[in-house]
Design a protein around this motif. Sequence first.
Motif, PDB file in Angstrom:
ATOM      1  N   LEU A  94       0.827  -1.202   0.000  1.00 49.11           N
ATOM      2  CA  LEU A  94       0.000   0.000   0.000  1.00 49.11           C
ATOM      3  C   LEU A  94       0.861   1.251   0.000  1.00 49.11           C
ATOM      4  O   LEU A  94       1.969   1.260   0.547  1.00 49.11           O
ATOM      5  CB  LEU A  94      -0.918   0.018   1.231  1.00 49.11           C
ATOM      6  CG  LEU A  94      -1.753  -1.238   1.504  1.00 49.11           C
ATOM      7  CD1 LEU A  94      -2.664  -0.999   2.698  1.00 49.11           C
ATOM      8  CD2 LEU A  94      -2.548  -1.653   0.278  1.00 49.11           C
ATOM      9  N   ASP A  95       0.318   2.316  -0.603  1.00 46.63           N
ATOM     10  CA  ASP A  95       0.985   3.607  -0.500  1.00 46.63           C
ATOM     11  C   ASP A  95       0.519   4.316   0.773  1.00 46.63           C
ATOM     12  O   ASP A  95      -0.203   3.739   1.595  1.00 46.63           O
ATOM     13  CB  ASP A  95       0.734   4.456  -1.753  1.00 46.63           C
ATOM     14  CG  ASP A  95      -0.749   4.766  -1.980  1.00 46.63           C
ATOM     15  OD1 ASP A  95      -1.566   4.579  -1.049  1.00 46.63           O
ATOM     16  OD2 ASP A  95      -1.082   5.193  -3.095  1.00 46.63           O
ATOM     17  N   ALA A  96       0.904   5.551   0.934  1.00 42.66           N
ATOM     18  CA  ALA A  96       0.583   6.280   2.163  1.00 42.66           C
ATOM     19  C   ALA A  96      -0.919   6.468   2.351  1.00 42.66           C
ATOM     20  O   ALA A  96      -1.401   6.618   3.474  1.00 42.66           O
ATOM     21  CB  ALA A  96       1.286   7.627   2.164  1.00 42.66           C
ATOM     22  N   ALA A  97      -1.662   6.465   1.230  1.00 41.43           N
ATOM     23  CA  ALA A  97      -3.115   6.612   1.303  1.00 41.43           C
ATOM     24  C   ALA A  97      -3.830   5.268   1.380  1.00 41.43           C
ATOM     25  O   ALA A  97      -5.059   5.211   1.269  1.00 41.43           O
ATOM     26  CB  ALA A  97      -3.613   7.391   0.087  1.00 41.43           C
ATOM     27  N   CYS A  98      -3.078   4.194   1.560  1.00 46.54           N
ATOM     28  CA  CYS A  98      -3.619   2.840   1.670  1.00 46.54           C
ATOM     29  C   CYS A  98      -4.295   2.354   0.388  1.00 46.54           C
ATOM     30  O   CYS A  98      -5.308   1.640   0.419  1.00 46.54           O
ATOM     31  CB  CYS A  98      -4.578   2.711   2.853  1.00 46.54           C
ATOM     32  SG  CYS A  98      -3.716   2.724   4.457  1.00 46.54           S
ATOM     33  N   ASN A  99      -3.730   2.748  -0.745  1.00 45.81           N
ATOM     34  CA  ASN A  99      -4.122   2.179  -2.027  1.00 45.81           C
ATOM     35  C   ASN A  99      -3.157   1.057  -2.388  1.00 45.81           C
ATOM     36  O   ASN A  99      -1.955   1.163  -2.139  1.00 45.81           O
ATOM     37  CB  ASN A  99      -4.086   3.241  -3.127  1.00 45.81           C
ATOM     38  CG  ASN A  99      -5.033   4.379  -2.859  1.00 45.81           C
ATOM     39  OD1 ASN A  99      -6.226   4.162  -2.635  1.00 45.81           O
ATOM     40  ND2 ASN A  99      -4.529   5.601  -2.860  1.00 45.81           N
ATOM     41  N   VAL A 100      -3.661  -0.029  -2.960  1.00 43.46           N
ATOM     42  CA  VAL A 100      -2.798  -1.122  -3.394  1.00 43.46           C
ATOM     43  C   VAL A 100      -2.037  -0.676  -4.640  1.00 43.46           C
ATOM     44  O   VAL A 100      -2.632  -0.406  -5.675  1.00 43.46           O
ATOM     45  CB  VAL A 100      -3.611  -2.391  -3.696  1.00 43.46           C
ATOM     46  CG1 VAL A 100      -2.691  -3.510  -4.170  1.00 43.46           C
ATOM     47  CG2 VAL A 100      -4.404  -2.843  -2.475  1.00 43.46           C
ATOM     48  N   VAL A 101      -0.722  -0.594  -4.529  1.00 43.85           N
ATOM     49  CA  VAL A 101       0.089  -0.108  -5.644  1.00 43.85           C
ATOM     50  C   VAL A 101       0.961  -1.208  -6.251  1.00 43.85           C
ATOM     51  O   VAL A 101       1.528  -1.024  -7.334  1.00 43.85           O
ATOM     52  CB  VAL A 101       0.988   1.075  -5.207  1.00 43.85           C
ATOM     53  CG1 VAL A 101       0.130   2.280  -4.860  1.00 43.85           C
ATOM     54  CG2 VAL A 101       1.878   0.701  -4.027  1.00 43.85           C
ATOM     55  N   GLU A 102       1.094  -2.334  -5.574  1.00 40.17           N
ATOM     56  CA  GLU A 102       1.872  -3.452  -6.093  1.00 40.17           C
ATOM     57  C   GLU A 102       1.349  -4.724  -5.453  1.00 40.17           C
ATOM     58  O   GLU A 102       0.965  -4.733  -4.289  1.00 40.17           O
ATOM     59  CB  GLU A 102       3.352  -3.276  -5.751  1.00 40.17           C
ATOM     60  CG  GLU A 102       4.255  -4.357  -6.312  1.00 40.17           C
ATOM     61  CD  GLU A 102       5.730  -4.131  -5.971  1.00 40.17           C
ATOM     62  OE1 GLU A 102       6.579  -4.870  -6.519  1.00 40.17           O
ATOM     63  OE2 GLU A 102       6.026  -3.228  -5.157  1.00 40.17           O
ATOM     64  N   SER A 103       1.301  -5.801  -6.232  1.00 41.98           N
ATOM     65  CA  SER A 103       0.835  -7.059  -5.673  1.00 41.98           C
ATOM     66  C   SER A 103       1.689  -8.204  -6.189  1.00 41.98           C
ATOM     67  O   SER A 103       2.371  -8.089  -7.210  1.00 41.98           O
ATOM     68  CB  SER A 103      -0.646  -7.302  -6.024  1.00 41.98           C
ATOM     69  OG  SER A 103      -0.826  -7.433  -7.413  1.00 41.98           O
ATOM     70  N   ALA A 104       1.651  -9.313  -5.463  1.00 45.93           N
ATOM     71  CA  ALA A 104       2.391 -10.509  -5.846  1.00 45.93           C
ATOM     72  C   ALA A 104       1.570 -11.730  -5.459  1.00 45.93           C
ATOM     73  O   ALA A 104       0.965 -11.772  -4.391  1.00 45.93           O
ATOM     74  CB  ALA A 104       3.749 -10.546  -5.141  1.00 45.93           C
ATOM     75  N   THR A 105       1.517 -12.701  -6.355  1.00 44.52           N
ATOM     76  CA  THR A 105       0.861 -13.972  -6.075  1.00 44.52           C
ATOM     77  C   THR A 105       1.939 -15.018  -5.836  1.00 44.52           C
ATOM     78  O   THR A 105       2.803 -15.239  -6.688  1.00 44.52           O
ATOM     79  CB  THR A 105      -0.036 -14.393  -7.251  1.00 44.52           C
ATOM     80  OG1 THR A 105      -1.035 -13.385  -7.455  1.00 44.52           O
ATOM     81  CG2 THR A 105      -0.721 -15.711  -6.952  1.00 44.52           C
ATOM     82  N   LEU A 106       1.888 -15.661  -4.675  1.00 48.33           N
ATOM     83  CA  LEU A 106       2.948 -16.557  -4.232  1.00 48.33           C
ATOM     84  C   LEU A 106       2.398 -17.947  -3.965  1.00 48.33           C
ATOM     85  O   LEU A 106       1.216 -18.111  -3.646  1.00 48.33           O
ATOM     86  CB  LEU A 106       3.590 -16.007  -2.953  1.00 48.33           C
ATOM     87  CG  LEU A 106       4.124 -14.575  -3.039  1.00 48.33           C
ATOM     88  CD1 LEU A 106       4.487 -14.062  -1.660  1.00 48.33           C
ATOM     89  CD2 LEU A 106       5.337 -14.528  -3.948  1.00 48.33           C
ATOM     90  N   PRO A 107       3.243 -18.970  -4.068  1.00 49.74           N
ATOM     91  CA  PRO A 107       2.793 -20.329  -3.762  1.00 49.74           C
ATOM     92  C   PRO A 107       2.616 -20.532  -2.263  1.00 49.74           C
ATOM     93  O   PRO A 107       3.225 -19.834  -1.450  1.00 49.74           O
ATOM     94  CB  PRO A 107       3.927 -21.203  -4.304  1.00 49.74           C
ATOM     95  CG  PRO A 107       5.135 -20.323  -4.260  1.00 49.74           C
ATOM     96  CD  PRO A 107       4.641 -18.935  -4.537  1.00 49.74           C
ATOM     97  N   LEU A 108       1.763 -21.477  -1.924  1.00 47.88           N
ATOM     98  CA  LEU A 108       1.614 -21.857  -0.524  1.00 47.88           C
ATOM     99  C   LEU A 108       2.808 -22.703  -0.085  1.00 47.88           C
ATOM    100  O   LEU A 108       3.460 -23.359  -0.885  1.00 47.88           O
ATOM    101  CB  LEU A 108       0.322 -22.653  -0.322  1.00 47.88           C
ATOM    102  CG  LEU A 108      -0.997 -21.959  -0.641  1.00 47.88           C
ATOM    103  CD1 LEU A 108      -2.161 -22.900  -0.363  1.00 47.88           C
ATOM    104  CD2 LEU A 108      -1.155 -20.677   0.169  1.00 47.88           C
TER     105      LEU A 108
END
Length: 253
Positions: free
Chosen positions: A18-32
């Motif tokens: 999240l950025d300072a305003a709590c917007n999702v700016v980057e994501s990652a999908t990872l294995p369990l």
Amino acid sequence: MLRIVADLGNSRLKWGRLDAACNVVESATLPLNDPRSWASTWSSWNPSNDPARWYISSVNPPVAEVLGNSLTSFGRMELRWFRSAAEVPVKHALEHPQITGADRALAVSAAVAQNPDPPGIIVSCGTAITVERVDETGTWQGGAIAPGLGLAARALHLQTAQLPLVVPREAPPAWGASTLPALEAGIFWGVVGAVRELLTHQAASFKSLPWLVWTGGDAATLAPAITWPSSSVVPDLVLQGLARIMASDDLKG
């Protein structure tokens, strides 16, 4: 301090920065069950080893324990877990929120915030498919749970002697002249048919047609198969629901 949200499901782990305003700016999908990949991703996200605050939704207790231990080993971490709908601030009429998935509640919360004119329906397309009903007052009334594409495919493969594992990634023809396309047809259109029936019956008593939001890993695959006047695909509704709670907590100080 870094702000991170995470969605731990039955098939995958998804992180959002999240950025300072709590917007999702980057994501990652990872294995369990792969702490090495978690550590590698975290190192790339946080090379300075800054402290971080995590809000985590989990429907997978065994992996949650491993994840919690891994995160605390990374450095200075504040972890807040959401393990049931009872821990999510959302208006509902559930009988047992304490044993209802937090991911369902978070998806509903985010969808209602983005579509403030109810009624509405939220379809989450993961290992299971959930179809959630929000009435004209904005109250989440609960929903329905059905097998998702991957789960239906694995059930046919594991519970039969000769059927191979086939998971359709796009809409196939409705019949096949051999086993593989026949499986694809049955799995895909069977899931689509179940969702369509649930949408029809959940919307039947509303005075106006509800908006429809699709989310989850298979949303982009399934949504085009069902025509609906007011429909959108938002892949990361659970992460957005967590981000909203974190933003609210920031305002409270």
